[in-house]
Design an enzyme around this catalytic site. Structure first.
Site, PDB file in Angstrom:
ATOM      1  N   GLY A   1      -5.456   2.645   4.344  1.00 35.22           N
ATOM      2  CA  GLY A   1      -4.073   2.979   4.672  1.00 35.22           C
ATOM      3  C   GLY A   1      -3.375   1.732   5.171  1.00 35.22           C
ATOM      4  N   LEU A   2      -2.309   1.913   5.926  1.00 35.65           N
ATOM      5  CA  LEU A   2      -1.575   0.721   6.344  1.00 35.65           C
ATOM      6  C   LEU A   2      -2.431  -0.187   7.202  1.00 35.65           C
ATOM      7  CD1 LEU A   2       1.998   2.128   6.897  1.00 35.65           C
ATOM      8  CD2 LEU A   2       1.181   0.606   5.104  1.00 35.65           C
ATOM      9  N   ALA A   3      -3.217   0.380   8.113  1.00 37.68           N
ATOM     10  CA  ALA A   3      -4.026  -0.469   8.988  1.00 37.68           C
ATOM     11  C   ALA A   3      -5.161  -1.128   8.194  1.00 37.68           C
ATOM     12  CB  ALA A   3      -4.582   0.353  10.143  1.00 37.68           C
TER      13      ALA A   3
ATOM     14  N   ARG B   1       9.491  13.075  21.364  1.00 39.47           N
ATOM     15  CA  ARG B   1       8.919  14.252  20.700  1.00 39.47           C
ATOM     16  C   ARG B   1       8.315  15.260  21.660  1.00 39.47           C
ATOM     17  NH1 ARG B   1       6.142  10.987  15.661  1.00 39.47           N
ATOM     18  NH2 ARG B   1       8.136  10.538  14.696  1.00 39.47           N
TER      19      ARG B   1
END
Ligand SMILES: Cc1cc2nc3c(=O)[nH]c(=O)nc-3n(C[C@H](O)[C@H](O)[C@H](O)COP(=O)(O)OP(=O)(O)OC[C@H]3O[C@@H](n4cnc5c(N)ncnc54)[C@H](O)[C@@H]3O)c2cc1C
Length: 657
Positions: A62-64, A350
């Site tokens: 993924g991005l990491a 949130r």
């Protein structure tokens, strides 16, 4: 900076002296804005000619993980990268919609690195490490430059500058975005960089390959055991360092906004091998998701937080008011966030937005057939800006909503309700992103770092890319520079033992031939977690969960039915292994929530609230990171505490009023 008060050994057995693990966070000293620079200078480097002699395993693309594998490959290390999807570009990061934060201050609206640092520490309810968060804010500006250079098509405004929008918990606009597909576009950038290294031969990619165990030799992470998900073949892989960038564990709740495949197996198996688990109970509940419609659902859908820029949240003032939204006059609507938090309004963080939605629904003022929903209304924005502007900003999100609910959000307000979305907890790591197992690094959502008890919107992409592109390449080099490459192969007894354990577990699952599906166990676990360790937690509920989860786990191991064979593509088998691990992690989460007798961020202990129902922290007794060690007895893990110090952002009662 004072040292943590506690030094602790992990329980992986034999360990050479220089690799004794401790909870030393290894934060550099000195002024906060100079710490990363100073640390980078002090860290050791590996000569370019020597890099190919070192092998680094990166689990996750993924991005990491994608960013880390591409960068380490580019630097000349020998990288092996693993993912369970059929292509690295299908990692869950692709689902991210709203955007990525960076302190570029293009808007000239008062932003700075310090303000992003401040907002993140405050937003995390003072449960994150200051040094890590400052570094994150610092490198955020490099991320945008890197991604633009890769061709990521960020939205632009008329002057050509990259456009920004606002996300919760901030009063500036610092969120960079590519319509509602920011994660996908960023992942394509990382994926291109990764593919380049695959073509160059510095990265070997193993798709559809699931890591099922970590191999620890003499106290160091030296490899992994994997299963080929198409053929079922179990294999050994050796390395000089291992990176886990395997995403979050929100699916322990069964229903979440995460992709169905997201799981905890990689980090849970590493935890069982000695890696401490940090703040497992810190989970994020996202306020803007499509409400649950029934038992048939296996997944929930996020409506991006960016929608709160232009949508107004309200419920009827009257309990049980079942009139359609259009028939409820303005004076009979309660814009409860705007009322209660005038400074931040609909853009409160949130945790605050989620709790307030639960509160009004608990009062009987929720909307929709279940009563578990609030309106997100765009009528005013459409009037003010015109429909084409709203289509331009959020068109794909509106289409998605219409397809799922059969309602047209341009005409009637969206209905939204909080859902599990992100896990702030994860494996404990020091400032170098190294776990308590030397040589095991953890990046992105899989580690506990940076977000404290509540992550601000658009900060996960920032953290994943910061870890992968800008932190790990330095800290891994520093680690490798201090060890000799190689010196071990997969014939080592530790590999044989780990492989036998993986094979034995797989066989055991297949042989049980019980009466209940894997999903039925997962669903029950999810309900326990949501009811007792979800938006609100209390001692009695947590104790109830702690009694029931071990029982459920025993029932699973006696009575689960996994059809098919091991030597083939078998999705039920994959799921069974993951749910078995969730059944262990769930217990640890409840234990962590029980131990933390304060409310902070997403962790709302009903016993600890202010008079007006806000989370009440206990800084005197609870300003720590909880780091749990596996002891061999799932119901008796060992709690270690990393004390947190706040030299720059002084803890205060968070207020968004
Ligand atoms: C719907 C949605 C929208 C979001 N929107 C935003 C947003 O707008 N902004 C923001 O900042 N954040 C957002 N987030 C959060 C953010 O997307 C994630 O936190 C982030 O992308 C995680 O990246 P990662 O690289 O850590 O993990 P992931 O992208 O989940 O990648 C995990 C990788 O690990 C691999 N893997 C896992 N386990 C194993 C195993 N055992 N063996 C082999 N491989 C394994 C997977 O194959 C995958 O390649 C959103 C999240 C969701 C659910």
């Amino acid at each position: 900076m004072s040292k943590p008060k506690q030094e602790t050994k992990t329980r992986t057995g034999t360990r050479t002296m220089e690799f004794v693990a401790s909870l030393d966070s290894k934060q550099p000293s000195g002024p906060i804005e100079q710490r990363w620079d100073k640390h980078r200078f002090e860290m050791k480097l590996v000569n370019p000619a020597n890099r190919r002699r070192y092998t680094v395993i990166v689990v996750g693309s993924g991005l990491a993980g994608g960013a880390a594998a591409a960068t380490l490959g580019e630097q000349g290390y020998n990288v092996k990268c693993f993912c369970y999807q059929d292509s690295p570009r299908r990692a869950h990061s692709i689902a991210a919609q709203g955007g990525i934060n960076a302190a570029k201050n293009y808007r000239n609206d008062g932003d700075s690195i310090y303000r992003l640092f401040y907002d993140t520490v405050k937003g995390g309810d003072f449960r994150a490490r200051e040094s890590n968060v400052y570094r994150l804010a610092q490198v955020s500006v490099n991320i945008i430059d890197q991604c633009v250079a890769q061709g990521v098509p960020f939205a632009r405004e008329y002057g050509g500058y990259l456009d920004n929008r606002s996300f919760g918990g901030a009063q500036v606009s610092r969120t960079f975005y590519a319509r509602g597909q920011t994660g996908q576009q960023l992942l394509l950038g990382a994926y291109q960089a990764l593919e380049r290294q695959i073509a160059a031969g510095s990265v070997k990619m193993f798709s559809r390959t699931e890591m099922l165990d970590l191999v620890v030799v003499d106290g160091r992470a030296r490899g992994i055991i994997t299963r080929d998900m198409v053929t079922g073949k179990i294999e050994r892989h050796v390395a000089d360092a291992v990176v886990l960038a395997t995403g979050g564990y929100g699916n322990v709740f069964y229903l979440s906004t995460n992709a169905k495949g997201c799981n905890t197996t990689a980090i849970w198996r590493a935890h069982r091998k000695g890696a401490f688990f940090g703040n497992p109970c810190f989970t994020q509940i996202h306020p803007t998701c499509i409400p649950v419609t029934g038992d048939h659902q296996s997944k929930l859908t996020l409506m991006s937080e960016s929608l709160r820029n232009d949508g107004r949240i309200w419920v009827p003032k009257k309990k049980g008011d079942s009139r359609p939204a259009s028939q409820i006059p303005e004076g009979e609507r309660d814009y409860y966030l705007e009322e209660r938090y005038p400074s931040f309004g609909n853009l409160v963080p949130r945790d605050v937005a989620s709790r307030n939605a639960k509160h009004v629904c608990d009062q009987g003022r929720g909307v929709g057939s279940s009563g578990l929903g609030v309106y997100l209304d765009f009528a005013d924005s459409i009037k003010r800006l015109g429909k084409p502007k709203i289509v331009e900003r959020y068109g794909n999100l509106f289409d998605m909503y219409a397809q799922i609910t059969g309602e047209d959000p341009y005409e009637t307000p969206m209905r939204i309700y909080p859902a599990i979305h992100y896990t702030m907890g994860g494996l404990w790591v020091d400032y170098n992103l190294m776990s308590t197992i030397p040589g095991l690094f953890v990046a992105g959502e899989a580690n506990f770092s940076d977000h404290g008890a509540n992550r601000l919107g658009a900060s996960a992409l920032m953290q994943g890319l910061a870890d992968g592109y800008f932190v790990l390449p330095y800290t891994i080099a520093n680690f490798l520079a201090q060890i000799k490459p190689g010196g071990l192969d997969t014939s080592d007894a530790a590999f044989a033992q780990a492989e036998a354990e993986v094979a034995g577990r797989t066989q055991k699952l297949l042989k049980l031939k019980g009466e209940h599906t894997v999903d039925s166990f997962h669903r029950e676990l999810g309900k326990i977690m949501w009811d007792e360790c979800g938006m609100a937690r209390n001692e009695a509920g947590l104790r109830k969960a702690l009694k029931r989860i071990p029982e459920l786990r025993s029932e699973f191991w006696e009575n689960v039915r996994v059809p098919g064979e091991g030597g083939e593509l078998n999705q039920e088998l994959e799921k069974a292994g993951r749910v078995a691990d969730f059944l262990e992690l769930g217990e640890l989460m409840c234990m962590d929530a029980l131990t933390r007798a304060e409310s902070c961020g997403g962790h709302f202990r009903e016993e600890s609230q202010t008079e007006d129902g806000e989370a009440l922290r206990d800084d005197e007794n609870c300003a720590f990171v909880s780091a749990w060690a596996f002891t061999g007895n799932l119901s008796k893990p060992e709690l270690h505490k990393e004390p947190l110090e706040f030299e720059y952002v002084k803890p205060s009662q968070r207020s968004y009023k």
